[in-house]
Motif scaffolding. Structure first.
Motif, PDB file in Angstrom:
ATOM      1  N   ARG A  76      28.642 -16.440  12.735  1.00 45.10           N
ATOM      2  CA  ARG A  76      27.669 -16.453  11.856  1.00 45.10           C
ATOM      3  C   ARG A  76      26.401 -16.718  12.223  1.00 45.10           C
ATOM      4  NH1 ARG A  76      28.424 -21.255   7.367  1.00 45.10           N
ATOM      5  NH2 ARG A  76      28.184 -22.469   9.177  1.00 45.10           N
ATOM      6  N   THR A  77      25.337 -16.196  11.873  1.00 47.24           N
ATOM      7  CA  THR A  77      23.997 -16.135  12.170  1.00 47.24           C
ATOM      8  C   THR A  77      23.130 -16.221  11.242  1.00 47.24           C
ATOM      9  OG1 THR A  77      23.653 -13.599  12.183  1.00 47.24           O
ATOM     10  CG2 THR A  77      24.476 -14.342  14.514  1.00 47.24           C
ATOM     11  N   SER A  78      21.748 -16.641  11.453  1.00 46.00           N
ATOM     12  CA  SER A  78      20.997 -16.915  10.644  1.00 46.00           C
ATOM     13  C   SER A  78      20.493 -15.511   9.797  1.00 46.00           C
ATOM     14  CB  SER A  78      19.718 -17.748  11.116  1.00 46.00           C
ATOM     15  OG  SER A  78      19.175 -16.910  12.304  1.00 46.00           O
ATOM     16  N   ASP A  79      20.862 -14.772  10.396  1.00 47.07           N
ATOM     17  CA  ASP A  79      20.203 -13.234   9.866  1.00 47.07           C
ATOM     18  C   ASP A  79      21.398 -12.209  10.010  1.00 47.07           C
ATOM     19  OD1 ASP A  79      17.495 -13.926   9.541  1.00 47.07           O
ATOM     20  OD2 ASP A  79      17.381 -14.293  11.495  1.00 47.07           O
ATOM     21  N   PRO A  80      21.317 -11.470   9.032  1.00 47.29           N
ATOM     22  CA  PRO A  80      22.478 -10.163   9.391  1.00 47.29           C
ATOM     23  C   PRO A  80      22.410  -9.554  10.726  1.00 47.29           C
ATOM     24  CG  PRO A  80      21.174 -10.241   7.266  1.00 47.29           C
ATOM     25  CD  PRO A  80      20.264 -11.123   7.968  1.00 47.29           C
ATOM     26  N   VAL A  81      23.546  -9.177  11.092  1.00 51.07           N
ATOM     27  CA  VAL A  81      23.578  -8.214  12.299  1.00 51.07           C
ATOM     28  C   VAL A  81      24.385  -7.132  12.018  1.00 51.07           C
ATOM     29  CG1 VAL A  81      23.419 -10.313  13.763  1.00 51.07           C
ATOM     30  CG2 VAL A  81      25.693  -9.456  12.944  1.00 51.07           C
ATOM     31  N   VAL A  82      24.149  -6.049  12.918  1.00 53.71           N
ATOM     32  CA  VAL A  82      24.619  -4.733  12.778  1.00 53.71           C
ATOM     33  C   VAL A  82      25.797  -4.722  13.850  1.00 53.71           C
ATOM     34  CG1 VAL A  82      24.521  -2.150  12.979  1.00 53.71           C
ATOM     35  CG2 VAL A  82      22.660  -3.541  12.248  1.00 53.71           C
ATOM     36  N   LEU A  83      26.986  -4.397  13.535  1.00 53.00           N
ATOM     37  CA  LEU A  83      28.430  -4.209  14.209  1.00 53.00           C
ATOM     38  C   LEU A  83      28.627  -2.809  14.365  1.00 53.00           C
ATOM     39  CD1 LEU A  83      30.405  -7.235  12.809  1.00 53.00           C
ATOM     40  CD2 LEU A  83      28.751  -7.386  14.704  1.00 53.00           C
ATOM     41  N   VAL A  84      28.852  -2.408  15.763  1.00 55.47           N
ATOM     42  CA  VAL A  84      29.073  -0.971  16.117  1.00 55.47           C
ATOM     43  C   VAL A  84      30.465  -1.009  16.873  1.00 55.47           C
ATOM     44  CG1 VAL A  84      28.084   1.240  17.051  1.00 55.47           C
ATOM     45  CG2 VAL A  84      26.809  -0.457  16.090  1.00 55.47           C
ATOM     46  N   GLU A 151      25.285   8.752  15.457  1.00 54.28           N
ATOM     47  CA  GLU A 151      24.670   9.778  16.179  1.00 54.28           C
ATOM     48  C   GLU A 151      23.587   9.253  17.162  1.00 54.28           C
ATOM     49  OE1 GLU A 151      22.802  14.255  15.856  1.00 54.28           O
ATOM     50  OE2 GLU A 151      23.468  13.227  14.087  1.00 54.28           O
ATOM     51  N   LEU A 152      22.815   8.359  16.304  1.00 49.66           N
ATOM     52  CA  LEU A 152      21.597   7.966  16.996  1.00 49.66           C
ATOM     53  C   LEU A 152      21.924   7.077  17.928  1.00 49.66           C
ATOM     54  CD1 LEU A 152      18.309   8.087  16.988  1.00 49.66           C
ATOM     55  CD2 LEU A 152      18.504   6.186  15.294  1.00 49.66           C
ATOM     56  N   ILE A 153      22.862   6.048  17.803  1.00 49.79           N
ATOM     57  CA  ILE A 153      23.330   5.057  18.698  1.00 49.79           C
ATOM     58  C   ILE A 153      23.980   5.720  19.783  1.00 49.79           C
ATOM     59  CG2 ILE A 153      24.753   3.239  19.024  1.00 49.79           C
ATOM     60  CD1 ILE A 153      24.239   2.488  16.081  1.00 49.79           C
ATOM     61  N   ASP A 154      24.852   6.584  19.635  1.00 48.41           N
ATOM     62  CA  ASP A 154      25.460   7.208  20.754  1.00 48.41           C
ATOM     63  C   ASP A 154      24.494   8.124  21.504  1.00 48.41           C
ATOM     64  OD1 ASP A 154      28.199   6.550  19.873  1.00 48.41           O
ATOM     65  OD2 ASP A 154      28.390   8.630  18.752  1.00 48.41           O
ATOM     66  N   SER A 160      20.793   5.865  27.942  1.00 46.94           N
ATOM     67  CA  SER A 160      20.513   4.743  28.818  1.00 46.94           C
ATOM     68  C   SER A 160      20.867   4.699  30.188  1.00 46.94           C
ATOM     69  CB  SER A 160      21.460   3.341  28.046  1.00 46.94           C
ATOM     70  OG  SER A 160      22.922   3.698  28.385  1.00 46.94           O
ATOM     71  N   LEU A 161      21.698   5.771  30.789  1.00 47.04           N
ATOM     72  CA  LEU A 161      22.062   6.076  32.148  1.00 47.04           C
ATOM     73  C   LEU A 161      20.848   6.509  32.733  1.00 47.04           C
ATOM     74  CD1 LEU A 161      25.303   8.060  31.921  1.00 47.04           C
ATOM     75  CD2 LEU A 161      25.010   5.695  32.239  1.00 47.04           C
ATOM     76  N   CYS A 194      21.617  15.163  22.446  1.00 38.24           N
ATOM     77  CA  CYS A 194      22.106  14.335  23.845  1.00 38.24           C
ATOM     78  C   CYS A 194      23.276  15.170  24.231  1.00 38.24           C
ATOM     79  CB  CYS A 194      22.323  12.792  23.682  1.00 38.24           C
ATOM     80  SG  CYS A 194      20.694  11.718  23.559  1.00 38.24           S
ATOM     81  N   SER A 195      24.057  15.895  23.425  1.00 39.90           N
ATOM     82  CA  SER A 195      25.169  16.507  23.744  1.00 39.90           C
ATOM     83  C   SER A 195      25.231  17.638  24.779  1.00 39.90           C
ATOM     84  CB  SER A 195      25.842  17.132  22.355  1.00 39.90           C
ATOM     85  OG  SER A 195      25.145  18.008  21.838  1.00 39.90           O
ATOM     86  N   GLY A 196      23.920  18.274  24.756  1.00 36.22           N
ATOM     87  CA  GLY A 196      23.446  19.391  25.682  1.00 36.22           C
ATOM     88  C   GLY A 196      23.310  19.205  27.116  1.00 36.22           C
ATOM     89  N   LEU A 197      23.271  18.050  27.534  1.00 32.87           N
ATOM     90  CA  LEU A 197      22.950  17.812  29.115  1.00 32.87           C
ATOM     91  C   LEU A 197      23.922  18.736  29.920  1.00 32.87           C
ATOM     92  CD1 LEU A 197      22.755  13.971  29.000  1.00 32.87           C
ATOM     93  CD2 LEU A 197      21.024  15.733  29.094  1.00 32.87           C
ATOM     94  N   ASP A 198      22.984  19.311  30.889  1.00 30.34           N
ATOM     95  CA  ASP A 198      23.549  20.432  31.871  1.00 30.34           C
ATOM     96  C   ASP A 198      24.715  19.932  32.475  1.00 30.34           C
ATOM     97  OD1 ASP A 198      23.747  21.962  34.225  1.00 30.34           O
ATOM     98  OD2 ASP A 198      22.352  22.955  32.867  1.00 30.34           O
ATOM     99  N   ARG A 199      26.058  20.618  32.516  1.00 33.79           N
ATOM    100  CA  ARG A 199      27.014  20.068  33.226  1.00 33.79           C
ATOM    101  C   ARG A 199      26.822  19.679  34.756  1.00 33.79           C
ATOM    102  NH1 ARG A 199      28.672  25.327  32.538  1.00 33.79           N
ATOM    103  NH2 ARG A 199      29.298  26.484  34.370  1.00 33.79           N
TER     104      ARG A 199
END
Length: 322
Positions: A76-84, A151-154, A160-161, A194-199
């Motif tokens: 329980r936190t003082s504000d809402p949180v987003v769980l993914v 999609e945005l988070i993924d 992030s790499l 982000c799905s089209g990164l060159d292999r």
């Protein structure tokens, strides 16, 4: 137990790994803001898991990795949180209700007093945006566009790499929160690509990340990726926004961070860890480390020592904020 950081999102911001239950609780209470959280391990003992955390002006993100099955209660936190959910089929129970699959992004409010159940190798992200962004997520008239948020988070996690340094990491994290807020207000689509990164680029990245004994050689790296040196440099700058050597340097620094986070001795061998990764000048290493992670290597080690002291009851000093 092998270091779990390679399985954890935002592993460059690892805060805890190979932790005992006492350390785990002290860390997750501090990082998540759930002061009365408790943890029950399904197997009764052993290392608990790993945590990474990254804070920006627009909010903070915590990633949890469970080395073994566990129930986290009293969340329980003082504000809402987003769980993914990130992997392993975690579950959630709210307001004393039954366990249900945490199969998609949800907003958990303080009154929910939610519980989380993570199986072995389960992974969950906890996000707490700034208040105005959070209000947009909570009060979205048409309901959250879950698929677009995921999609945005993924996309953020894949990118992030390629964070260039700590300032860039904070900037990209703030941008993630702002874009989530705009999506909730129905002002924009996710617009991720982000799905089209060159292999060939991904092959080079994999070598840099997963061959710690390899010494940087652009010719060898390009040959491994199947492109010329010039083309590899171009691909890396175009698709990742970072040079091959900068990525190599950041991953060496990250491996030093793994060892500092894992270190349970009172005097960590920072100079030895740095030398093992090819950093011969300690002052230059410390400056690079702070540039990439926003703190000195000694501060990373001190954070773990604070956990050990808190667990043993030898210190009443509160943990420093991440």
């Amino acid at each position: 137990m092998p270091n779990t950081a390679s399985a954890l999102e935002l592993d460059a911001y690892l805060r805890l790994s190979r932790a005992s239950l006492g350390e785990w609780l002290a860390a997750i209470r501090k990082i998540s803001g759930c002061r009365d959280m408790a943890c029950r391990l399904h197997n009764g003992g052993g290392p608990v898991g790993a945590l990474s955390a990254l804070e920006s002006e627009q909010g903070f993100i915590v990633c949890i990795y469970a080395s073994q099955g566990m129930d986290l209660t009293g969340c329980r936190t003082s504000d809402p949180v987003v769980l993914v959910p990130l992997g392993g089929e975690p579950q959630i129970a709210r307001q004393g209700g039954r366990w249900q699959p945490l199969g998609k992004l949800i907003v958990a409010r303080p009154e929910d007093r939610f519980h989380l159940r993570l199986p072995e190798l389960g992974r969950v992200m906890i996000m707490r945006p700034r208040t105005d962004i959070l209000n947009n997520l909570v009060n979205s008239n048409a309901g959250l566009p879950i698929a677009e948020c995921h999609e945005l988070i993924d996309c953020y996690l894949r990118r992030s790499l390629f964070f260039r340094d700590h300032n860039h990491a904070r900037q990209m994290t703030s941008e993630l929160f702002c874009r989530l807020g705009r999506i909730a207000r129905e002002e924009s689509k996710s617009g991720c690509d982000c799905s089209g990164l060159d292999r060939r680029l991904l092959r080079a990245v994999d070598k840099i990340r997963h061959e710690p004994d390899w010494d940087f050689n652009l010719t060898e790296l390009a040959s491994y990726a199947g492109v010329s040196e010039r083309n590899l440099y171009y691909l890396m700058k175009r698709d990742a926004g970072i040079t091959p050597y900068r990525l190599y340097q950041r991953n060496r620094l990250t491996r030093v961070r793994y060892r500092l986070v894992d270190c349970q001795c009172m005097v960590p061998h920072i100079s030895r860890y740095a030398a093992d990764e090819g950093f011969s000048h300690l002052g230059r290493f410390a400056a690079l480390y702070r540039e990439h992670f926003g703190e000195l290597p000694s501060e990373t080690a001190q954070w773990r020592r604070n956990l050990l002291e808190a667990e043993s009851g030898h210190s009443e000093e509160p943990l420093a904020a991440p």
